[in-house]
Design a protein around this motif. Sequence first.
Motif, PDB file in Angstrom:
ATOM      1  N   PHE A 303       0.832  -1.207   0.000  1.00 32.15           N
ATOM      2  CA  PHE A 303       0.000   0.000   0.000  1.00 32.15           C
ATOM      3  C   PHE A 303       0.870   1.262   0.000  1.00 32.15           C
ATOM      4  CE2 PHE A 303      -3.402  -2.786   1.934  1.00 32.15           C
ATOM      5  CZ  PHE A 303      -4.225  -2.740   0.817  1.00 32.15           C
ATOM      6  N   LEU A 304       2.053   1.182   0.630  1.00 29.39           N
ATOM      7  CA  LEU A 304       2.984   2.307   0.574  1.00 29.39           C
ATOM      8  C   LEU A 304       3.428   2.566  -0.860  1.00 29.39           C
ATOM      9  CD1 LEU A 304       5.142   1.650   3.767  1.00 29.39           C
ATOM     10  CD2 LEU A 304       3.876   3.753   3.275  1.00 29.39           C
ATOM     11  N   SER A 305       3.663   1.486  -1.614  1.00 25.70           N
ATOM     12  CA  SER A 305       4.025   1.624  -3.031  1.00 25.70           C
ATOM     13  C   SER A 305       2.860   2.215  -3.826  1.00 25.70           C
ATOM     14  CB  SER A 305       4.409   0.263  -3.618  1.00 25.70           C
ATOM     15  OG  SER A 305       5.567  -0.244  -2.996  1.00 25.70           O
ATOM     16  N   ALA A 306       1.648   1.767  -3.508  1.00 23.91           N
ATOM     17  CA  ALA A 306       0.468   2.308  -4.190  1.00 23.91           C
ATOM     18  C   ALA A 306       0.354   3.804  -3.948  1.00 23.91           C
ATOM     19  CB  ALA A 306      -0.783   1.589  -3.706  1.00 23.91           C
ATOM     20  N   TYR A 307       0.622   4.235  -2.722  1.00 18.60           N
ATOM     21  CA  TYR A 307       0.571   5.663  -2.402  1.00 18.60           C
ATOM     22  C   TYR A 307       1.693   6.422  -3.112  1.00 18.60           C
ATOM     23  CZ  TYR A 307       1.028   9.954   0.335  1.00 18.60           C
ATOM     24  OH  TYR A 307       1.138  11.255   0.724  1.00 18.60           O
ATOM     25  N   LYS A 308       2.868   5.824  -3.159  1.00 19.37           N
ATOM     26  CA  LYS A 308       4.034   6.471  -3.766  1.00 19.37           C
ATOM     27  C   LYS A 308       3.801   6.758  -5.253  1.00 19.37           C
ATOM     28  CE  LYS A 308       8.892   5.500  -4.876  1.00 19.37           C
ATOM     29  NZ  LYS A 308       9.983   4.500  -4.756  1.00 19.37           N
ATOM     30  N   TYR A 309       3.201   5.822  -5.983  1.00 19.76           N
ATOM     31  CA  TYR A 309       3.030   5.968  -7.427  1.00 19.76           C
ATOM     32  C   TYR A 309       1.670   6.548  -7.819  1.00 19.76           C
ATOM     33  CZ  TYR A 309       7.280   3.231  -8.076  1.00 19.76           C
ATOM     34  OH  TYR A 309       8.579   2.799  -8.053  1.00 19.76           O
ATOM     35  N   ALA A 310       0.795   6.781  -6.847  1.00 24.80           N
ATOM     36  CA  ALA A 310      -0.563   7.245  -7.169  1.00 24.80           C
ATOM     37  C   ALA A 310      -0.520   8.595  -7.878  1.00 24.80           C
ATOM     38  CB  ALA A 310      -1.397   7.344  -5.897  1.00 24.80           C
ATOM     39  N   ASN A 311      -1.290   8.708  -8.951  1.00 29.01           N
ATOM     40  CA  ASN A 311      -1.415   9.996  -9.633  1.00 29.01           C
ATOM     41  C   ASN A 311      -2.863  10.479  -9.573  1.00 29.01           C
ATOM     42  OD1 ASN A 311      -2.582   8.170 -11.319  1.00 29.01           O
ATOM     43  ND2 ASN A 311      -1.663   8.970 -13.212  1.00 29.01           N
ATOM     44  N   ASP A 312      -3.581   9.990  -8.558  1.00 30.31           N
ATOM     45  CA  ASP A 312      -4.994  10.297  -8.409  1.00 30.31           C
ATOM     46  C   ASP A 312      -5.258  10.570  -6.930  1.00 30.31           C
ATOM     47  OD1 ASP A 312      -7.826   8.676  -7.721  1.00 30.31           O
ATOM     48  OD2 ASP A 312      -7.923  10.086  -9.381  1.00 30.31           O
ATOM     49  N   PHE A 313      -5.947  11.666  -6.632  1.00 31.94           N
ATOM     50  CA  PHE A 313      -6.176  12.061  -5.241  1.00 31.94           C
ATOM     51  C   PHE A 313      -6.933  10.989  -4.466  1.00 31.94           C
ATOM     52  CE2 PHE A 313      -8.932  14.422  -2.157  1.00 31.94           C
ATOM     53  CZ  PHE A 313      -7.925  14.704  -1.254  1.00 31.94           C
ATOM     54  N   GLU A 314      -7.966  10.410  -5.089  1.00 33.90           N
ATOM     55  CA  GLU A 314      -8.751   9.378  -4.425  1.00 33.90           C
ATOM     56  C   GLU A 314      -7.871   8.195  -4.050  1.00 33.90           C
ATOM     57  OE1 GLU A 314     -12.329   7.849  -2.869  1.00 33.90           O
ATOM     58  OE2 GLU A 314     -11.890   9.817  -3.709  1.00 33.90           O
ATOM     59  N   PHE A 315      -6.974   7.839  -4.968  1.00 35.75           N
ATOM     60  CA  PHE A 315      -6.075   6.711  -4.708  1.00 35.75           C
ATOM     61  C   PHE A 315      -5.107   7.027  -3.573  1.00 35.75           C
ATOM     62  CE2 PHE A 315      -4.548   2.693  -6.469  1.00 35.75           C
ATOM     63  CZ  PHE A 315      -5.703   2.254  -7.080  1.00 35.75           C
ATOM     64  N   GLU A 316      -4.658   8.259  -3.496  1.00 36.27           N
ATOM     65  CA  GLU A 316      -3.765   8.652  -2.410  1.00 36.27           C
ATOM     66  C   GLU A 316      -4.447   8.476  -1.050  1.00 36.27           C
ATOM     67  OE1 GLU A 316      -2.036  12.510  -2.759  1.00 36.27           O
ATOM     68  OE2 GLU A 316      -1.552  12.262  -4.876  1.00 36.27           O
ATOM     69  N   VAL A 317      -5.689   8.970  -0.972  1.00 33.26           N
ATOM     70  CA  VAL A 317      -6.416   8.904   0.303  1.00 33.26           C
ATOM     71  C   VAL A 317      -6.676   7.456   0.699  1.00 33.26           C
ATOM     72  CG1 VAL A 317      -8.582   9.489   1.454  1.00 33.26           C
ATOM     73  CG2 VAL A 317      -7.465  11.163  -0.026  1.00 33.26           C
ATOM     74  N   LYS A 318      -7.189   6.667  -0.254  1.00 37.80           N
ATOM     75  CA  LYS A 318      -7.530   5.282   0.077  1.00 37.80           C
ATOM     76  C   LYS A 318      -6.285   4.471   0.416  1.00 37.80           C
ATOM     77  CE  LYS A 318     -11.887   5.937  -0.684  1.00 37.80           C
ATOM     78  NZ  LYS A 318     -12.767   6.221   0.453  1.00 37.80           N
ATOM     79  N   SER A 319      -5.171   4.779  -0.242  1.00 39.80           N
ATOM     80  CA  SER A 319      -3.921   4.077   0.081  1.00 39.80           C
ATOM     81  C   SER A 319      -3.482   4.397   1.511  1.00 39.80           C
ATOM     82  CB  SER A 319      -2.817   4.468  -0.902  1.00 39.80           C
ATOM     83  OG  SER A 319      -3.147   4.078  -2.218  1.00 39.80           O
ATOM     84  N   GLN A 320      -3.606   5.665   1.903  1.00 43.69           N
ATOM     85  CA  GLN A 320      -3.245   6.055   3.269  1.00 43.69           C
ATOM     86  C   GLN A 320      -4.118   5.334   4.295  1.00 43.69           C
ATOM     87  OE1 GLN A 320      -0.785   7.669   4.324  1.00 43.69           O
ATOM     88  NE2 GLN A 320      -0.273   9.496   3.148  1.00 43.69           N
ATOM     89  N   ILE A 321      -5.400   5.219   3.985  1.00 38.51           N
ATOM     90  CA  ILE A 321      -6.323   4.550   4.912  1.00 38.51           C
ATOM     91  C   ILE A 321      -5.989   3.062   5.018  1.00 38.51           C
ATOM     92  CG2 ILE A 321      -8.744   3.866   5.227  1.00 38.51           C
ATOM     93  CD1 ILE A 321      -9.482   6.628   4.071  1.00 38.51           C
ATOM     94  N   GLU A 322      -5.662   2.441   3.888  1.00 42.25           N
ATOM     95  CA  GLU A 322      -5.298   1.019   3.917  1.00 42.25           C
ATOM     96  C   GLU A 322      -3.995   0.818   4.684  1.00 42.25           C
ATOM     97  OE1 GLU A 322      -7.136  -1.481   3.019  1.00 42.25           O
ATOM     98  OE2 GLU A 322      -8.700  -0.112   2.339  1.00 42.25           O
ATOM     99  N   ILE A 323      -3.067   1.764   4.567  1.00 42.71           N
ATOM    100  CA  ILE A 323      -1.817   1.679   5.349  1.00 42.71           C
ATOM    101  C   ILE A 323      -2.149   1.677   6.834  1.00 42.71           C
ATOM    102  CG2 ILE A 323       0.288   2.926   5.969  1.00 42.71           C
ATOM    103  CD1 ILE A 323       0.325   3.936   3.014  1.00 42.71           C
ATOM    104  N   ALA A 324      -3.093   2.529   7.223  1.00 43.30           N
ATOM    105  CA  ALA A 324      -3.502   2.585   8.630  1.00 43.30           C
ATOM    106  C   ALA A 324      -4.170   1.285   9.061  1.00 43.30           C
ATOM    107  CB  ALA A 324      -4.459   3.761   8.845  1.00 43.30           C
ATOM    108  N   LYS A 325      -4.948   0.694   8.173  1.00 36.88           N
ATOM    109  CA  LYS A 325      -5.650  -0.557   8.504  1.00 36.88           C
ATOM    110  C   LYS A 325      -4.677  -1.697   8.767  1.00 36.88           C
ATOM    111  CE  LYS A 325     -10.037   0.092   6.054  1.00 36.88           C
ATOM    112  NZ  LYS A 325     -10.870  -0.416   4.946  1.00 36.88           N
ATOM    113  N   THR A 326      -3.517  -1.654   8.117  1.00 41.00           N
ATOM    114  CA  THR A 326      -2.562  -2.755   8.273  1.00 41.00           C
ATOM    115  C   THR A 326      -1.681  -2.582   9.511  1.00 41.00           C
ATOM    116  OG1 THR A 326      -1.006  -1.598   6.810  1.00 41.00           O
ATOM    117  CG2 THR A 326      -2.450  -3.236   5.801  1.00 41.00           C
TER     118      THR A 326
END
Length: 857
Positions: A303-326
Amino acid sequence: MKKNIVFLLAAIIVVSCGTKVKKPEARSKFLKGFSTYYNTLFNAKDALNSEFTERDKAHKDNFYAPYIPILTYEEQPLGSDLGQSSAFAENSMKMAEVNRPQQNARNAPGMPSNGPGMPGMPGNTSQDPNNPEGNKGASVLEIAEAKALKAINKYSVIRKGEEQNKTIFDAYIILAQSRIYQGKAIKALDALNYVFTHMKEDKRLPLAHIYEALAYSQIKNYHKSEEIFNKLRNEKLSKDHDKLLSIYYAESLLDAGKKEESIKELDRAFELNGNRKLKSRIAFLRGQILQETGKQDLARESFLSAYKYANDFEFEVKSQIEIAKTFNGKGNYEGAKDYLEKISKKGTYGSRKNEFYYALGLMANKAGKKKEAQEFFRKSLLEKVSDGQVRGLAYYEIGKDYLDKNDYIGAGAYYDSALVSMTYEPSRILLQDQSSYIKKISKNYYLIKRNDSVLSLAKMSDAQKTDYFAKYIEKLKIKEEKEEQERRRAERSKGFDTGDYNANSLFANSSNSFEDFGVSAKGFYFGNTGTVSKGTSTFKQVWGDRALVDNWRYSKKMTSLEDMKNEALGVTSVPNPRRFEPSFYIEQIPSDAGKLSQLKKDRDTASLGLGVMYQNYFTNTPLATKTLYDLVDVKPEEKVMLQALYEIFAMNYEKNPQIAARAKQILLTDYPYTSYAEFARNPKNNNFVKSSEEVENEYKMAFALYESEKFAESQGKIEQVVLKYPKDALVPKLNLLNAFNAGKTGGKEVMILQLEQIVLNYAKTPEGIKAKEMLNYLKSDIAFQATDNKGNKMPDNPFNGPGQPSNIQSQNSNIAPNNTVNQMNNNPPKNNNILKKPGNNTMQKLQAPVEAKPMTK
């Protein structure tokens, strides 16, 4: 250069206008390829591109589904062009200006003409007898399919079994794609088979095989799909083909349930693809799978990689939330909390505070900080809603906390709010079931609590009752005095400005008037009925029905919960003038023995239901067992006692035999002649395997002993076999034979017990059905001496008189032996198919007996 081009075009026109008619096989490959692309095939590709563009605009990732797709429609290959390139879209715009007017003139309104060579193709609605008006236009994918077919029919050049027009390959790929995206995978395979047959040397053939594997995956033939993908992986593929293969193969493995293999292929896809958006989506999907398989640390990295490469605001937010979930609860909780709190206040992230607070609540839960977690969930509810599903999940987490405290009214109220807010349907369905279960549990729970209170008060002396209610009245006075002070404070505060001017407030903007949401012009908010209606609807969706009072955000919710609890406990919310008099309460306590007895019966029945619901609805065996043992301790009536003991034993005898031992002992000691006691002696076993030759031989010997009237020996042999082979398919038949042995040695009542046990354990087997028939016969109205569940003789029924037939025929009634025992007990049928020696005719039925259902409750 311009002169050369003009000369070339003139030469082409002259050649094409020649009077000599050539056969299809002799036509120019160059001209065919040129005409194919810049006419029909271009239109097919343009239609497919339009469909993908529209789907991409409408596409919204569902982050609450188990998995997200890797390719959005923007990245879908277009024909043999890998990656729906913006270049095609730009080039197609110029050609579209030239081609589309004629196309629209031919196909208005949106219906392609199939031509004489394509009868029955989609879009030819004017010729459809089922659609005489012809007013239903074809879908864009059907247009793409029809255009691709038209290009193939018109421009295909076959010589010696080989397709000479290489552009036709593109036509077949577009045909396969349009069919796959319509869900017509088998027809897509038909189209691809032409390519494999007539274009064997084409360098783009691996692409056709990729779509072949994708089509097989779509029809759930995962074995064939994996076989094709593996074969392609062993070949030398172009980089573009390998990228596409890795994505489709990973998703196919995931669909097939091969999660570990899918993760490995996603690792490869991540390395192969350089596109940031694709890398982000691949990493997010990999994180979802790793999280599901319990690999939280690896999921977090993904999920950290997903956040790092995200080029979409929605993806950034959801990636951060999934990082917190883990978060595993063992790391630096304070550091992670500070990071999320800071990021939630930065720029556009501030609009997603409710989601970040929800994630912080999950982290706090995993860190063991339950109280702090609940504070974060409540903060999430106070923020502006950016995601309805997250709001619903926050309500759910608060409700779950109430449930853990056995506050079912509170849990049910928050679960209902969660159902209103949630947008993901599968979650709503699961929560709907839980909410209905909680309502059933709540009804029993508060009935038990109310009746227990009344019964406890009824046992007190008059002095104890007076003392009890005097203390209650003192607490009531303090509570009402505090409420009166709050009311006066609120009265004094009236007229002061208490508006909410925070960043999310309606009044935070610089305008002095209300804003007309949804309209371009602004004006007085309440002057537009449309905006008022929309605002009212939005308010109710977020906050529910609220009274027009101060502190409306909190007071209504808390008051409603208190009112619901009082209503469940039978406490009136309207103040009574005599509420400060102990006699007012004492007068309401019933003193009639009949009423008190009924209260206890209702309480006991509700306790039994509550224990069963804890087990059946939430699989909470410890709580269910405790509730039922508490019921056993208060000595309910026999029927409820037997059912409670049975439930305790049934849910614990395999996993918790020590806990089940007490229930078994009570059944065997106090109720030895019941089917429940027989069940405790020999619990049912539904996991049968096929019969072995050794067991068949043992059965034959036991049956021979029975025929020789050596009933005790037959019985002993059967007990040994059942003990040694408890899962053999002949166990039901052995038990039925044992019932006949018991009837011969112990009498009719023992035989009935054995048959009841067979019906209980093997209800749908041939032996269980036969046992039920025999029970109906044995329990018919024949004179007998009845006994109770403890084996004691019961007096003759006074309504029948001495020697008259008794009407006691309940399932648990037992019959003592006498001179009028029926023929079935004296002469069991030796030629009965159920009891005969196992042979070729009967063994097929014994290989797969129907699983017996548990006892009807």
